[in-house]
Design a protein around this motif. Structure first.
Motif, PDB file in Angstrom:
ATOM      1  N   SER A 207       0.801  -1.218   0.000  1.00  0.00           N
ATOM      2  CA  SER A 207       0.000   0.000   0.000  1.00  0.00           C
ATOM      3  C   SER A 207       0.843   1.282   0.000  1.00  0.00           C
ATOM      4  N   PHE A 208       1.987   1.271   0.684  1.00  0.00           N
ATOM      5  CA  PHE A 208       2.823   2.472   0.690  1.00  0.00           C
ATOM      6  C   PHE A 208       3.388   2.722  -0.699  1.00  0.00           C
ATOM      7  N   SER A 209       3.901   1.686  -1.346  1.00  0.00           N
ATOM      8  CA  SER A 209       4.438   1.869  -2.697  1.00  0.00           C
ATOM      9  C   SER A 209       3.319   2.271  -3.662  1.00  0.00           C
ATOM     10  N   GLU A 210       2.117   1.734  -3.453  1.00  0.00           N
ATOM     11  CA  GLU A 210       0.976   2.113  -4.292  1.00  0.00           C
ATOM     12  C   GLU A 210       0.615   3.579  -4.084  1.00  0.00           C
ATOM     13  N   PHE A 211       0.683   4.021  -2.836  1.00  0.00           N
ATOM     14  CA  PHE A 211       0.400   5.432  -2.546  1.00  0.00           C
ATOM     15  C   PHE A 211       1.449   6.334  -3.189  1.00  0.00           C
ATOM     16  N   LEU A 212       2.720   5.956  -3.087  1.00  0.00           N
ATOM     17  CA  LEU A 212       3.784   6.729  -3.731  1.00  0.00           C
ATOM     18  C   LEU A 212       3.524   6.845  -5.233  1.00  0.00           C
ATOM     19  N   SER A 213       3.164   5.734  -5.829  1.00  0.00           N
ATOM     20  CA  SER A 213       2.903   5.706  -7.266  1.00  0.00           C
ATOM     21  C   SER A 213       1.706   6.585  -7.621  1.00  0.00           C
ATOM     22  N   ALA A 214       0.652   6.530  -6.813  1.00  0.00           N
ATOM     23  CA  ALA A 214      -0.556   7.319  -7.075  1.00  0.00           C
ATOM     24  C   ALA A 214      -0.270   8.818  -6.969  1.00  0.00           C
TER      25      ALA A 214
ATOM     26  N   LEU B 240       9.104  24.462 -18.089  1.00  0.00           N
ATOM     27  CA  LEU B 240       8.948  24.844 -16.696  1.00  0.00           C
ATOM     28  C   LEU B 240      10.320  25.173 -16.113  1.00  0.00           C
ATOM     29  N   ALA B 241      10.385  26.262 -15.375  1.00  0.00           N
ATOM     30  CA  ALA B 241      11.624  26.609 -14.685  1.00  0.00           C
ATOM     31  C   ALA B 241      11.639  26.017 -13.281  1.00  0.00           C
ATOM     32  N   TRP B 242      10.437  25.873 -12.726  1.00  0.00           N
ATOM     33  CA  TRP B 242      10.322  25.409 -11.336  1.00  0.00           C
ATOM     34  C   TRP B 242       8.957  24.764 -11.139  1.00  0.00           C
ATOM     35  N   PHE B 243       8.938  23.726 -10.314  1.00  0.00           N
ATOM     36  CA  PHE B 243       7.689  23.086  -9.917  1.00  0.00           C
ATOM     37  C   PHE B 243       7.815  22.769  -8.443  1.00  0.00           C
ATOM     38  N   GLY B 244       6.826  23.153  -7.666  1.00  0.00           N
ATOM     39  CA  GLY B 244       6.886  22.917  -6.229  1.00  0.00           C
ATOM     40  C   GLY B 244       5.610  22.297  -5.709  1.00  0.00           C
ATOM     41  N   ALA B 245       5.711  21.712  -4.530  1.00  0.00           N
ATOM     42  CA  ALA B 245       4.553  21.096  -3.891  1.00  0.00           C
ATOM     43  C   ALA B 245       4.668  21.239  -2.381  1.00  0.00           C
ATOM     44  N   ALA B 246       3.531  21.165  -1.738  1.00  0.00           N
ATOM     45  CA  ALA B 246       3.466  21.127  -0.278  1.00  0.00           C
ATOM     46  C   ALA B 246       2.395  20.115   0.088  1.00  0.00           C
ATOM     47  N   ALA B 247       2.666  19.292   1.072  1.00  0.00           N
ATOM     48  CA  ALA B 247       1.695  18.296   1.509  1.00  0.00           C
ATOM     49  C   ALA B 247       1.264  18.636   2.926  1.00  0.00           C
ATOM     50  N   ASP B 248      -0.031  18.723   3.096  1.00  0.00           N
ATOM     51  CA  ASP B 248      -0.569  19.021   4.415  1.00  0.00           C
ATOM     52  C   ASP B 248      -1.701  18.048   4.687  1.00  0.00           C
ATOM     53  N   HIS B 249      -1.405  17.045   5.492  1.00  0.00           N
ATOM     54  CA  HIS B 249      -2.371  15.999   5.788  1.00  0.00           C
ATOM     55  C   HIS B 249      -2.749  15.302   4.484  1.00  0.00           C
TER      56      HIS B 249
ATOM     57  N   VAL C 255      -7.469  13.698 -11.698  1.00  0.00           N
ATOM     58  CA  VAL C 255      -6.941  13.220 -10.419  1.00  0.00           C
ATOM     59  C   VAL C 255      -8.102  12.881  -9.477  1.00  0.00           C
ATOM     60  N   ASP C 256      -8.016  11.710  -8.847  1.00  0.00           N
ATOM     61  CA  ASP C 256      -9.028  11.294  -7.879  1.00  0.00           C
ATOM     62  C   ASP C 256      -8.490  11.540  -6.470  1.00  0.00           C
ATOM     63  N   ASP C 257      -8.725  12.742  -5.960  1.00  0.00           N
ATOM     64  CA  ASP C 257      -8.184  13.094  -4.644  1.00  0.00           C
ATOM     65  C   ASP C 257      -8.822  12.279  -3.528  1.00  0.00           C
ATOM     66  N   GLU C 258     -10.058  11.837  -3.712  1.00  0.00           N
ATOM     67  CA  GLU C 258     -10.715  11.007  -2.693  1.00  0.00           C
ATOM     68  C   GLU C 258     -10.011   9.658  -2.573  1.00  0.00           C
ATOM     69  N   ALA C 259      -9.638   9.065  -3.688  1.00  0.00           N
ATOM     70  CA  ALA C 259      -8.897   7.794  -3.663  1.00  0.00           C
ATOM     71  C   ALA C 259      -7.535   7.984  -2.995  1.00  0.00           C
ATOM     72  N   LEU C 260      -6.863   9.110  -3.277  1.00  0.00           N
ATOM     73  CA  LEU C 260      -5.577   9.400  -2.628  1.00  0.00           C
ATOM     74  C   LEU C 260      -5.749   9.525  -1.114  1.00  0.00           C
ATOM     75  N   ARG C 261      -6.808  10.205  -0.702  1.00  0.00           N
ATOM     76  CA  ARG C 261      -7.071  10.379   0.733  1.00  0.00           C
ATOM     77  C   ARG C 261      -7.293   9.023   1.399  1.00  0.00           C
TER      78      ARG C 261
ATOM     79  N   GLU D  71      -5.068   7.365   4.369  1.00  0.00           N
ATOM     80  CA  GLU D  71      -5.659   6.997   5.661  1.00  0.00           C
ATOM     81  C   GLU D  71      -5.395   5.539   6.009  1.00  0.00           C
ATOM     82  N   ALA D  72      -5.374   4.674   4.990  1.00  0.00           N
ATOM     83  CA  ALA D  72      -5.157   3.248   5.226  1.00  0.00           C
ATOM     84  C   ALA D  72      -3.736   2.931   5.683  1.00  0.00           C
ATOM     85  N   LEU D  73      -2.812   3.867   5.503  1.00  0.00           N
ATOM     86  CA  LEU D  73      -1.411   3.606   5.860  1.00  0.00           C
ATOM     87  C   LEU D  73      -1.134   3.756   7.357  1.00  0.00           C
ATOM     88  N   VAL D  74      -2.039   4.426   8.071  1.00  0.00           N
ATOM     89  CA  VAL D  74      -1.858   4.616   9.511  1.00  0.00           C
ATOM     90  C   VAL D  74      -2.855   3.712  10.231  1.00  0.00           C
TER      91      VAL D  74
END
Length: 196
Positions: A4-11, A40-49, A87-93, A97-100
C-alpha cells in the motif's frame, strides 16, 4: 498492506505528473503573461495531511521588476478533482488513511499522515525533476512557496504513541519516517534526497 505504501507513492507521483503535464500546456490567457512558456523553470509542492498543493513557474513574468528574491508563479492549487479532473483526490485520501493503523489517536494519525504525504510529494518532485530537468522544491505552506519545508521531528510529547503506530505500519514507510525524524538536514527535500 505490504504494497500500500508503494501504491500510494505511485498514485501521488501519477497525480503530480498529470498536473505537470497540464502545466506544460498553458492556455493563452496564462501564456501571455510569461516571457516564455517553452519549459517549466520550477515546480513545487506542499503536503498538508491529505491534500497536496502545487505551484509552478515558467521563469519570469513580462513587465515585472525584481521581487526581492521571490519567484514568479502561476499561484498555488490543491490537487483535487475540482481543479484537475484527471486526479481522484478522494482515492488518494483513502490510500493515505489506510497507511496509519486505525487504533491511532487523532493527533498522531494526522501527524503521521502529514509526514507520509510529504514523503510521497518529495518523491514525486524528484521524479519530475529527473524527467523534466526543472528546479523543484517542497515548500513549507501554501502562503510560503519560497520557504522550504523543514524535516519533521519526533514529537517528544507523543513519542510513545508515534512509536506504537509506526510499529504497526508498512516497514518501508516506518524506516523512512524514522530516518526523517533523525535527519540533520534543514530542508525536507534534501533529507529525502539523501536517503532515497
Amino acid at each position: 498492506m505490504a504494497e500500500s505504501f508503494s501504491e500510494f507513492l505511485s498514485a501521488v507521483s501519477t497525480a503530480v505528473g498529470a498536473v505537470a503535464a497540464r502545466a506544460l500546456k498553458p492556455v493563452p490567457r496564462v501564456s501571455q503573461h510569461w516571457e516564455s512558456v517553452e519549459q517549466l523553470a520550477w515546480f513545487g509542492a506542499a503536503a498538508d495531511h491529505h491534500l497536496t498543493h502545487v505551484s509552478w513557474s515558467f521563469g519570469k513574468l513580462k513587465s515585472r521588476g525584481a521581487r526581492d528574491g521571490k519567484r514568479d508563479t502561476v499561484g498555488v492549487f490543491s490537487i483535487t478533482r475540482a481543479t484537475f479532473p484527471e486526479v481522484d483526490d478522494e482515492a488518494l485520501r483513502l490510500q493515505l488513511e489506510a497507511l496509519v493503523p486505525s487504533f491511532t489517536d487523532g493527533a498522531t494519525r494526522v501527524f503521521l499522515q502529514r509526514v507520509t504525504a510529504q514523503i510521497a510529494a518529495a518523491d514525486a518532485l524528484l521524479e519530475l525533476q529527473r524527467r523534466l530537468g526543472c528546479e523543484v522544491s517542497l515548500f513549507a505552506r501554501t502562503d510560503a512557496v519560497d520557504t522550504p519545508a523543514a524535516p519533521p521531528r519526533w514529537p517528544e510529547h507523543a513519542r510513545e504513541r508515534v512509536t506504537v503506530a509506526l510499529a504497526a505500519m508498512d516497514a518501508t514507510l516506518r524506516d523512512r519516517c524514522e530516518q526523517l525524524f533523525e535527519s540533520t538536514e534543514s530542508e525536507l527535500l534534501e533529507a529525502i534526497k539523501a536517503r532515497r
